[in-house]
Design an enzyme around this catalytic site. Structure first.
Site, PDB file in Angstrom:
ATOM      1  CD  GLU A  87      -2.856   0.989   2.495  1.00  0.00           C
ATOM      2  OE1 GLU A  87      -2.793  -0.002   3.259  1.00  0.00           O
ATOM      3  OE2 GLU A  87      -3.768   1.836   2.546  1.00  0.00           O
ATOM      4  CG  ASN A  89      -9.486  -1.664   1.734  1.00  0.00           C
ATOM      5  OD1 ASN A  89      -9.105  -2.805   1.954  1.00  0.00           O
ATOM      6  ND2 ASN A  89      -9.318  -0.673   2.612  1.00  0.00           N
ATOM      7  CD  GLU A  90     -10.195  -2.466   6.404  1.00  0.00           C
ATOM      8  OE1 GLU A  90     -10.203  -1.361   6.968  1.00  0.00           O
ATOM      9  OE2 GLU A  90      -9.504  -3.425   6.781  1.00  0.00           O
ATOM     10  CD  GLU A 129      -6.044  -4.656   4.530  1.00  0.00           C
ATOM     11  OE1 GLU A 129      -5.890  -4.251   5.697  1.00  0.00           O
ATOM     12  OE2 GLU A 129      -6.501  -3.948   3.609  1.00  0.00           O
TER      13      GLU A 129
HETATM   14  O1  AHR Z   1      -2.895  -2.456   6.511  1.00  0.00           O
HETATM   15  C1  AHR Z   1      -3.190  -1.201   7.038  1.00  0.00           C
HETATM   16  C2  AHR Z   1      -4.662  -0.832   6.909  1.00  0.00           C
HETATM   17  O2  AHR Z   1      -5.435  -1.712   7.663  1.00  0.00           O
HETATM   18  C3  AHR Z   1      -5.267  -0.915   5.535  1.00  0.00           C
HETATM   19  O3  AHR Z   1      -5.019   0.212   4.783  1.00  0.00           O
HETATM   20  C4  AHR Z   1      -6.719  -1.046   5.816  1.00  0.00           C
HETATM   21  O4  AHR Z   1      -7.422  -1.722   4.806  1.00  0.00           O
HETATM   22  C5  AHR Z   1      -6.758  -1.785   7.149  1.00  0.00           C
HETATM   23  O5  AHR Z   1      -7.631  -1.198   8.030  1.00  0.00           O
END
Ligand code: AHR
Length: 542
Positions: free
Chosen positions: A57, A203-204, A341
């Site tokens: 990221e 994402n999330e 993740e």
């Molecule tokens: O990995 C760090 C963060 O954790 C990511 O950006 C997010 O998707 C998660 O909350």
């Protein structure tokens, strides 16, 4: 019985069957209180290589300094990409890399990262500071191709319209010369299609990805994926819906209920459901506060060691629960879980390079955690199609740490190296029984399992990985192959008498795996798993 065991040990030693650097792990027949039965005629499914995937990221020093070293002549690189990193990724057969986030993905405009580098805009990064956009889609694809991995891109659903998702797919996948975006790609040196197959749709989305309810997200999801360009290159897009955090199966149910209000064929628009799980709360029930509940990466007691493993072990139940929830809608179980993740998350304070955001130095504890997690994925091959450790370098559960010309492989990276042997193997049902570990948890006795692992078979090559999480006691174990004889065998072990052992730039080989050949005279034998260890037994069946 003890005398017989001692006799067998001695005779094996005398034949030189077990060559070990430390006088501990030997093979012999015995009756132990721990057992591993490998049921070779009970295959569970092929272990997708993609469960050994990674996550990168635009966060802290993951991309800049970690992967991208640009013009820095003091760091060996291939077109700006750190060479040592891609060499290491080749060694562990890195199958897939997720990018550009994480939370960053939902504030990222992919167009900022393409075209001439000196014309790219500088933006405010989700995580703070300025995003220079020196590293974008082409650089990421080149990184994947150098590493031998497939790309997995996460699209922005919170702050870009669906059209931009469509255009990003077009930029990546339209054939050479067929579109204006293919020409733009070619102008950056990549005429040929990138053939990106894996796409995350946000994402999330329950949090940083838009704060949606599952129903709201389902409506957005439908719109984003209703028509995406396909180029008939034989590789359909694999679309991953943003799933729940940890055990929240109300998200899974809410999402599918709303999605299917438009008809059951909507199910075909989802290939994977993402699940995230971080082990972070080491407060032993004192708080659920995200900041206060975290522990230290480097300073911990045995109780913290077991608590972290307990938090990590929850992923197995989480997988089972979401799989069941998914099955209420997708009764054929075509849609798979994508754990994109996972890992431990500690409080700040153990950065290898001071100032690196979310960086922590992994220890032997994190190696045990990672091995345990990968064994869990191995045991559920029909459910988990991909997993991505968060994150590859200079971040949370990193395989590597790097700063300028300094580099080291962490204990997590070493475990990935050991477990690569499982990739693509047939997972084999393995029954493991061992007395639980008992430890003091604030005056009360708590328990954690005594031994766990997984086995896989490719042709005649059987791989058994086993974790002994006990901080100080070895685990003598009877291993039963149910009559199948072994032609040759070897053991690789990662362990240390110091549960805090870790590698650093100054001491990059403080912790390294030890390998040795074994001679097994029978399909039933005894193996002693050292304390605080990850072991891989490679058995070539006769
Ligand atoms: O990995 C760090 C963060 O954790 C990511 O950006 C997010 O998707 C998660 O909350």
């Amino acid at each position: 019985m003890l005398a017989r065991r001692e006799f067998l040990r001695t005779s094996l030693l005398a034949t030189g069957a077990a060559v070990c650097s430390k006088p501990r792990t030997l093979v012999a027949a015995s009756a132990s209180d721990s057992r591993i039965e490998i049921l070779l005629d009970e295959p569970l499914g092929v272990i997708s290589p993609n469960i050994y995937g990674h996550f990168t990221e635009h966060l802290g020093s993951v991309i800049y300094d970690g992967i991208w070293v640009g013009e820095n002549p003091s760091v060996p690189n291939v077109n700006g990409i750190r060479k040592r990193l891609v060499d290491e990724l080749r060694k562990i057969k890195a199958p897939v890399v997720r990018y550009p986030g994480g939370c960053f993905a939902d504030s990222y405009d992919w167009r900022d990262g393409v075209g001439p580098a000196d014309k790219r805009p500088r933006r405010t990064n989700f995580w703070g500071g300025t995003e220079p956009n020196h590293f974008g889609t082409n650089e990421f694809i080149q990184f994947c191709s150098l590493a031998g991995a497939q790309p997995y891109l996460a699209a922005n659903l919170r702050s870009l319209p669906a059209e931009e998702f469509y255009r990003w797919v077009e930029y990546c996948n339209s054939p050479a010369g067929s579109t204006t975006l293919a020409d733009l790609r070619a102008a950056s040196g990549s005429a040929e299609s990138f053939h990106v197959r894996f796409w995350g749709v946000g994402n999330e989305s329950w949090g940083c990805g838009g704060n949606f309810t599952p129903q709201e997200y389902a409506v957005e999801y439908r719109r984003f994926v209703t028509w995406l360009p396909h180029y008939g290159n034989g590789q359909d897009l694999f679309l991953v819906a943003s799933g729940p955090y940890s055990e929240d199966s109300s998200w899974t149910r809410g999402f599918f209920e709303e999605l299917l209000r438009k008809g059951s064929d909507q199910l075909n628009s989802v290939d994977g459901l993402s699940v995230h799980h971080y082990a972070w709360n080491l407060s032993r029930g004192r708080t659920t506060d995200w900041d206060k509940g975290k522990g230290s990466a480097l300073e911990f007691e045995p109780v913290d060691w077991y608590e972290l493993l307990r938090e990590g072990q929850r992923i197995e139940e989480i997988i089972g629960n979401h799989w069941r929830a998914l099955g209420e809608y997708d009764t054929q179980h075509r849609i798979k879980l994508i754990v994109d993740e996972w890992g431990p998350w500690y409080r700040p304070g153990s950065e290898a390079t001071p100032g690196n955001q979310l960086e922590q130095i992994p220890t032997l504890r994190d190696a045990i955690f990672s091995a345990m997690t990968m064994d869990i994925f191995n045991r559920h091959p029909e459910k988990v199609a991909m997993a991505n450790c968060a994150q590859l370098i200079n971040c949370l559960n990193s395989l590597y740490l790097a700063h300028e010309d300094k580099f080291c492989v962490t204990p997590v990276g070493l475990v990935f190296g050991i477990y690569a042997a499982h990739q693509g193997g047939q997972s084999i049902r393995t029954v493991i029984s061992a007395p639980p570990i008992r430890y003091d948890r604030d005056g009360k006795t708590a328990a954690f399992w005594g031994l766990q692992g997984s086995a896989s078979l490719r042709g005649k090559d059987l791989v058994l990985t086993v974790v002994n999480p006990h901080v100080s006691e070895p685990r003598e174990t009877a291993i039963d192959l149910k009559g199948t004889r072994v032609a040759s065998a070897s053991a690789t072990t990662l362990s240390s008498t110091d549960i805090h052992a870790h590698n650093t730039f100054r001491e990059p080989a403080a912790l390294v795996p030890q390998s040795k050949p074994l001679t097994l005279s029978s399909p039933a034998f005894t193996y002693v798993f050292p304390p605080a260890s990850v072991t891989c037994l490679s058995l070539s069946l006769a």
